[in-house]
Design a protein around this motif. Sequence first.
Motif, PDB file in Angstrom:
ATOM      1  N   GLY A 288       0.792  -1.180   0.030  1.00 24.41           N
ATOM      2  CA  GLY A 288      -0.098   0.008   0.091  1.00 24.41           C
ATOM      3  C   GLY A 288       0.985   1.189   0.088  1.00 24.41           C
ATOM      4  O   GLY A 288       0.325   2.187  -0.657  1.00 24.41           O
ATOM      5  N   SER A 289       2.086   1.112   0.798  1.00 22.81           N
ATOM      6  CA  SER A 289       2.937   2.306   0.645  1.00 22.81           C
ATOM      7  C   SER A 289       3.678   2.698  -0.596  1.00 22.81           C
ATOM      8  O   SER A 289       4.190   3.471  -0.874  1.00 22.81           O
ATOM      9  N   LEU A 290       3.609   1.516  -1.524  1.00 20.10           N
ATOM     10  CA  LEU A 290       4.123   1.709  -3.026  1.00 20.10           C
ATOM     11  C   LEU A 290       3.113   1.808  -3.946  1.00 20.10           C
ATOM     12  O   LEU A 290       3.040   1.307  -5.124  1.00 20.10           O
ATOM     13  N   GLY A 291       1.760   2.248  -3.370  1.00 16.83           N
ATOM     14  CA  GLY A 291       0.558   2.184  -4.375  1.00 16.83           C
ATOM     15  C   GLY A 291       0.663   3.223  -5.273  1.00 16.83           C
ATOM     16  O   GLY A 291      -0.155   2.990  -6.595  1.00 16.83           O
ATOM     17  N   ASP A 292       1.649   3.918  -5.647  1.00 19.97           N
ATOM     18  CA  ASP A 292       1.971   4.815  -6.881  1.00 19.97           C
ATOM     19  C   ASP A 292       2.544   3.998  -8.099  1.00 19.97           C
ATOM     20  O   ASP A 292       2.864   4.720  -9.063  1.00 19.97           O
ATOM     21  N   GLU A 293       3.219   2.917  -7.751  1.00 21.53           N
ATOM     22  CA  GLU A 293       3.916   2.190  -8.800  1.00 21.53           C
ATOM     23  C   GLU A 293       3.215   1.351  -9.460  1.00 21.53           C
ATOM     24  O   GLU A 293       2.139   0.638  -9.261  1.00 21.53           O
ATOM     25  N   ASP A 294       3.318   1.034 -10.700  1.00 25.00           N
ATOM     26  CA  ASP A 294       2.506   0.275 -11.754  1.00 25.00           C
ATOM     27  C   ASP A 294       2.271  -0.933 -11.304  1.00 25.00           C
ATOM     28  O   ASP A 294       2.997  -1.754 -10.953  1.00 25.00           O
ATOM     29  N   GLY A 295       0.854  -1.333 -11.339  1.00 26.38           N
ATOM     30  CA  GLY A 295       0.488  -2.680 -11.063  1.00 26.38           C
ATOM     31  C   GLY A 295       0.295  -3.137  -9.408  1.00 26.38           C
ATOM     32  O   GLY A 295      -0.436  -4.051  -9.255  1.00 26.38           O
ATOM     33  N   VAL A 296       0.678  -2.217  -8.664  1.00 23.96           N
ATOM     34  CA  VAL A 296       0.673  -2.518  -7.308  1.00 23.96           C
ATOM     35  C   VAL A 296      -0.647  -2.538  -6.870  1.00 23.96           C
ATOM     36  O   VAL A 296      -1.106  -3.662  -6.043  1.00 23.96           O
ATOM     37  N   GLU A 297      -1.558  -1.648  -7.197  1.00 20.07           N
ATOM     38  CA  GLU A 297      -3.015  -1.534  -6.874  1.00 20.07           C
ATOM     39  C   GLU A 297      -3.797  -2.764  -7.554  1.00 20.07           C
ATOM     40  O   GLU A 297      -4.704  -3.516  -6.790  1.00 20.07           O
ATOM     41  N   ASP A 298      -3.401  -3.081  -8.490  1.00 24.89           N
ATOM     42  CA  ASP A 298      -4.092  -4.441  -9.104  1.00 24.89           C
ATOM     43  C   ASP A 298      -3.796  -5.798  -8.441  1.00 24.89           C
ATOM     44  O   ASP A 298      -4.692  -6.672  -8.227  1.00 24.89           O
ATOM     45  N   VAL A 299      -2.619  -5.969  -7.710  1.00 24.40           N
ATOM     46  CA  VAL A 299      -2.052  -7.019  -7.125  1.00 24.40           C
ATOM     47  C   VAL A 299      -2.949  -7.162  -5.777  1.00 24.40           C
ATOM     48  O   VAL A 299      -3.553  -7.996  -5.446  1.00 24.40           O
TER      49      VAL A 299
END
Length: 343
Positions: A288-299
């Motif tokens: 969640g702290s890396l939520g601005d990285e591509d694909g993290v939210e989808d994971v």
Amino acid sequence: MAPAATEPTHGDGIVIADTTVLTLRKVLVSESSPLASRFRALFSLKHLASQSPPTAQTIPAIEAIAAAFASPSALLKHELAYCLGQTRNFAAVPSLTQVLKDNSEDPMCRHEAAEALGALGHEGSLALLRQYRDDASEQVVVRETCEIAVSRIEWEHSTARAHERLKNSDFASIDPAPPMSMLDRKSAATEVAALEKTLLDDTLPLFVRYRAMFALRDLASPPDLPSAVPAVLSLAKGLMDKSALFRHEIAFVFGQLSHPASIPALITALSDQKEESMVRHEAAEALGSLGDEDGVEDVLKRFLNDPEQVVRESVIVALDMAEFEKAGEKEYATVPVIAAVAA
């Protein structure tokens, strides 16, 4: 557990008039409030409870946090204990002690209460912490946490501490163990290698290994340091450790760092259905702290219906954190956002 009163009193029975604390308390203790809103309220209260020097809001904020221990959510109670441990205020000790002593409580919550007592450096808690550390019938995660907490309190009050040369840290958190003393080495690469060796040596006391862990964390911040990626990769090896507590702390450190190099290891930990829920929960929040990285939210969204409640709830919070990260905010929740929290 502490009562979840909506009209709290302080000491002599005088009703607290501070509307900020009261509003946040109402959100935090309300089981009908969205979990993400409750977490934002919690971290706002933590901000108020941790002011130095203390203010008129300090004790009411601590009491408000403790009131939410009545919740059935293990994730929330775990986070309550963590926040109380960060207050540097012994007013949090009675509530934390009560949680640790409650054998019917989730081990994840009891572990965090023990860790918080260690973070507070409360010498009066040493006897209780040693009791649980030495109890062979106790949950492993509780025993191990008490071992680290005892070592931390003893270190904090030792004469040797004054002679240690600690690296300045970018992190304001009170950690379960201080970073290992600076090493007189020729290069950061050599230092990372030495710390990794200590980190992964399971014959050493956990407190010593934790010190290596937090030293590696500090070598990974800021993220453009030459030592950052090697330090993150060294830390990732700790996710293979036999101790669930140790693996959980590695994931927590990755959440502090928010370094993209940690994403593959965090996804692996979260995706492992055989992994302990306390580890998977920390992996989710770290992502969640890396939520601005591509694909993290989808994971993260793939685990919204996970069989483990603490994982499902962690994903909800992590997705809220991800939105916060994308908005460019520096803190997940602070008092200025009270209107949004209460909405």
